[in-house]
Scaffold this motif. Structure first.
Motif, short mmCIF file in Angstrom:
data_model
loop_
_atom_site.label_atom_id
_atom_site.label_comp_id
_atom_site.label_asym_id
_atom_site.label_seq_id
_atom_site.Cartn_x
_atom_site.Cartn_y
_atom_site.Cartn_z
N TYR A 164 50.13 37.47 47.57
CA TYR A 164 48.51 35.98 48.18
C TYR A 164 47.10 35.86 47.63
CZ TYR A 164 47.85 32.29 51.42
OH TYR A 164 47.85 30.84 52.92
N VAL A 165 47.12 37.23 47.62
CA VAL A 165 45.24 36.84 47.59
C VAL A 165 44.55 36.86 46.27
CG1 VAL A 165 43.58 38.23 47.15
CG2 VAL A 165 45.05 38.75 49.24
N LYS A 166 46.10 36.88 45.41
CA LYS A 166 45.72 36.39 44.27
C LYS A 166 45.76 34.77 43.69
CE LYS A 166 47.96 40.50 41.70
NZ LYS A 166 46.96 40.97 40.92
N ASN A 167 46.36 34.20 44.39
CA ASN A 167 46.24 32.77 44.77
C ASN A 167 45.42 32.60 45.53
OD1 ASN A 167 49.05 32.70 43.69
ND2 ASN A 167 50.09 32.45 45.97
N ILE A 168 44.87 32.73 46.67
CA ILE A 168 43.77 32.78 47.23
C ILE A 168 42.60 32.67 46.11
CG2 ILE A 168 41.71 33.45 49.01
CD1 ILE A 168 44.09 32.02 50.11
N CYS A 169 42.22 33.68 45.35
CA CYS A 169 41.38 34.56 44.31
C CYS A 169 41.39 33.14 43.19
CB CYS A 169 41.51 35.02 43.82
SG CYS A 169 40.97 36.96 44.83
N LEU A 170 42.45 32.79 42.73
CA LEU A 170 42.35 31.17 41.62
C LEU A 170 41.93 29.76 42.79
CD1 LEU A 170 46.63 32.40 40.63
CD2 LEU A 170 44.26 32.90 38.78
N ILE A 171 42.40 30.30 43.15
CA ILE A 171 41.91 28.61 44.01
C ILE A 171 40.18 28.13 44.25
CG2 ILE A 171 41.87 27.77 46.10
CD1 ILE A 171 44.45 28.21 47.23
N MET A 172 39.65 30.23 44.65
CA MET A 172 37.80 29.77 45.46
C MET A 172 37.38 30.11 43.62
SD MET A 172 38.59 29.62 48.14
CE MET A 172 36.61 30.02 48.59
N LYS A 173 37.82 30.70 42.69
CA LYS A 173 37.26 30.23 41.47
C LYS A 173 37.31 29.33 40.76
CE LYS A 173 37.61 33.00 36.91
NZ LYS A 173 38.20 34.14 36.16
N LEU B 25 40.49 43.82 44.05
CA LEU B 25 39.06 43.89 44.27
C LEU B 25 38.52 43.08 42.84
CD1 LEU B 25 38.52 46.95 46.52
CD2 LEU B 25 38.00 44.94 47.22
N ARG B 26 39.57 43.64 42.13
CA ARG B 26 38.39 42.87 40.33
C ARG B 26 38.98 41.32 40.76
NH1 ARG B 26 42.06 45.51 38.33
NH2 ARG B 26 40.64 47.80 37.45
N ASP B 27 40.18 40.92 41.01
CA ASP B 27 40.12 39.86 41.04
C ASP B 27 39.22 38.94 42.10
OD1 ASP B 27 42.16 39.39 39.54
OD2 ASP B 27 43.98 39.85 40.56
N MET B 28 39.01 39.43 43.77
CA MET B 28 38.24 39.05 44.64
C MET B 28 36.55 39.04 44.24
SD MET B 28 39.40 41.25 47.65
CE MET B 28 40.36 40.62 48.72
N ALA B 29 36.14 40.03 43.16
CA ALA B 29 34.51 39.48 42.67
C ALA B 29 33.85 38.83 41.96
CB ALA B 29 34.22 41.11 41.84
N LYS B 30 35.71 38.33 40.58
CA LYS B 30 35.62 37.29 39.28
C LYS B 30 35.49 36.21 40.72
CE LYS B 30 37.03 39.97 35.21
NZ LYS B 30 39.02 40.08 35.22
N SER B 31 35.76 36.06 42.00
CA SER B 31 36.29 34.81 42.10
C SER B 31 35.46 34.33 43.19
CB SER B 31 38.03 34.23 43.01
OG SER B 31 37.93 35.62 43.79
N GLY B 32 33.99 34.94 43.21
CA GLY B 32 33.32 34.66 43.87
C GLY B 32 32.73 35.50 45.68
N CYS B 33 34.07 36.54 45.42
CA CYS B 33 33.78 37.12 47.13
C CYS B 33 32.92 38.31 47.33
CB CYS B 33 34.75 37.98 47.08
SG CYS B 33 35.26 39.00 48.76
N VAL B 34 31.30 37.87 48.39
CA VAL B 34 30.85 38.30 47.92
C VAL B 34 30.44 39.17 49.50
CG1 VAL B 34 29.11 37.09 47.53
CG2 VAL B 34 29.32 36.62 50.17
N GLN B 35 31.30 39.56 50.49
CA GLN B 35 31.90 40.59 51.37
C GLN B 35 32.55 40.57 51.72
OE1 GLN B 35 27.55 40.92 53.91
NE2 GLN B 35 28.95 40.28 56.05
N LEU B 36 32.80 41.29 52.16
CA LEU B 36 34.42 42.14 53.64
C LEU B 36 34.15 42.70 54.35
CD1 LEU B 36 36.93 43.30 50.69
CD2 LEU B 36 36.85 40.93 51.06
#
Length: 498
Positions: free
Chosen positions: A257-266, A286-297
């Motif tokens: 599900y996180v991978k899908n979120i990352c694709l959407i945000m990217k 985390l690699r996908d998160m960083a590439k898709s614009g995640c700034v903070q967890l």
């Protein structure tokens, strides 16, 4: 006309009141005209919020009112409900939210007509139909009311199985100008125009101090990626938001599900933040998160003692996982926000010291040290069994206050002073880390062509000033002579008032 009221205590909050906006949207889809009363009532006036609410009810002649309530709003909600009844005793007042779900008696005995327990979207339409009809609420699951002079509760309503049947929250019913401002209070410490949304409901974990699962259950239910895409695109294109904060209890409970979120945000070019657990993050996500614009967890680290974490808090995590997960997150250039808690039942001074040592070790970008606040309905509440009168429940505070001694079952006295000491010791370190973060952050913004960089710096500077002011106030409060002087003044004022 149906009026939905957000308590004024939340009017300054920068995160959307998703619950009320979702109810508003369901009402509109079913043909019921409704209005949400929030901070937009303050536009151009310095009137008291209660007066503004009552004035609006007079103008609209609304005969059905819905209120939302957390524990700290319990007394206020009872008070405004009474004022509404004084305005017109025929107005039907109902209350929903976390606190009414676990303690409906207080609201009903304060004059509220009906309490809606748990998720309200599937319950609200049958309720409205009964209000307009025979008012036979016994056939509706998930409600409480007075019957024959006693509080009567129907069986709990089942959780909404398919969240995709729900319409998007009625964002345009809120004070959108307020929420669509640059702020450092949504993704905390990061100045962005950030909208808060929820992509799933439910939490499979069993933390003893958390009431989330009492409202949304333990089974996690996900909304479809297509709906998330639609919602994020709407917030970006229609209201100008640059970032999203995901309110889900734990975003990465499903790695796919996180991978899908990352694709959407990217694809939509949005920055974002979310809540996480130390034992669910992984390098691939985390690699996908960083590439898709995640700034903070944001993480609930809570304690530096494995005994407290697992015997008392039942978090099913370890101190070692807290350390390794923070290092892993930082290795991908993502900021961390860490929540810590002191004052667990039987917690020793050494275990509190271990919590502080852990906080220093993980080197988080932002910290919060809270004092355990037991919430009715949770296992911690039963463990602590505090003797707190219902009309003082709103005085409970994560940062201290006069009631702490009534529910402190740790081996350490004066938790407020300990909390202040820990926070002050970490404050300078975390602010220095923020200075190091800023060049990367501004570069990221310039790549996305986000405007108003000087404004962001000024807004964030004001956030930092408020943070420093808060630290100073709590520090002064815990200087012993000052504390004694303040108590003496309060006692004298109290005596003079009688």
């Amino acid at each position: 006309m149906i009026t939905l009221i957000l308590p004024p205590d939340r009017w300054n909050d920068m995160r959307f009141p998703v619950g009320i906006l979702s109810i508003s949207s369901v009402l509109s889809r079913n043909g019921y005209e409704n209005v949400v009363l929030d901070s937009k009532l303050l536009d151009g006036t310095d009137k008291n919020p209660d007066d503004l609410i009552l004035e609006n009810l007079r103008k609209t002649s609304s005969m059905i009112v819905g209120l939302s309530s957390y524990i700290h709003e319990q007394v206020y909600v009872a008070k405004i409900a009474k004022k509404i009844k004084e305005l017109n005793k025929e107005i039907f007042v109902m209350v929903g939210g976390p606190q009414p779900t676990v303690a409906p008696e207080f609201y009903l005995k304060s004059g509220v007509d009906l309490v809606v327990r748990g998720e309200g979207e599937e319950t609200i339409i049958p309720i409205i139909e009964e209000i307009k009809g025979s008012r036979d609420f016994e056939k509706i699951n998930g409600v409480s009311f007075i019957r024959n002079g006693e509080v009567f509760s129907t069986p709990s309503a089942p959780m909404i199985k398919d969240l995709n049947i729900l319409p998007l929250p009625a964002y345009d019913s809120s004070n959108i100008k307020h929420y669509a401002r640059i702020s450092s209070r949504v993704i905390r410490g990061v100045p962005l125009k950030t909208a808060s949304i929820m992509t799933s409901r439910g939490c499979p974990f069993s933390c003893t101090y958390c009431m989330g699962k009492l409202i949304t259950g333990k089974k996690v239910r996900f909304r479809s990626p297509e709906l998330i895409y639609e919602e994020v695109k709407l917030l970006r294109d229609s209201f100008g938001f640059e970032a999203i904060y995901f309110l889900d209890d734990t975003l990465s409970v499903s790695k796919d599900y996180v991978k899908n979120i990352c694709l959407i945000m990217k694809e939509l070019g949005m920055l974002w933040g979310a809540q996480e657990r130390v034992n669910t993050v992984s390098a691939s996500n985390l690699r996908d998160m960083a590439k898709s614009g995640c700034v903070q967890l944001d993480f609930g680290i809570e304690s530096g003692s494995n005994r407290v974490l697992n015997e008392i808090a039942k978090k099913n995590i370890t101190v070692e996982q807290s350390l390794s997960s923070q290092r892993l997150v930082k290795s991908f250039g993502i900021r961390t926000f860490s929540n810590f808690m002191i004052g667990f039942p039987t917690e020793t001074r050494k275990e509190m010291g271990d919590t502080f040592k852990l906080a220093k070790k993980i080197k988080s970008d932002e910290y919060i040290f809270a004092i355990l606040m037991p919430i009715p309905g949770t296992p911690i509440w039963d463990m602590v069994n505090p003797d707190i009168p219902p009309d003082r429940m709103s005085e409970m505070n994560f940062f201290g206050g006069e009631l702490v001694d009534l529910y402190n079952r740790s081996e350490v006295k004066n938790l407020e002073r300990v909390r202040t000491k820990f926070t002050n010791s970490l404050y300078i370190r975390s602010r220095f880390r923020k200075l190091l973060f800023y060049p990367r952050f501004l570069f990221k913004l310039s790549k996305k062509n986000f405007s108003r960089l000087p404004n962001r710096i000024v807004i964030d500077l004001l956030y930092e000033i408020n943070l420093a002011k808060g630290q100073m106030i709590y520090t002064l409060k815990n200087i012993k002579p000052l504390r004694k002087a303040v108590r003496s003044i309060k006692r004298n004022l109290y005596k003079r008032s009688y």
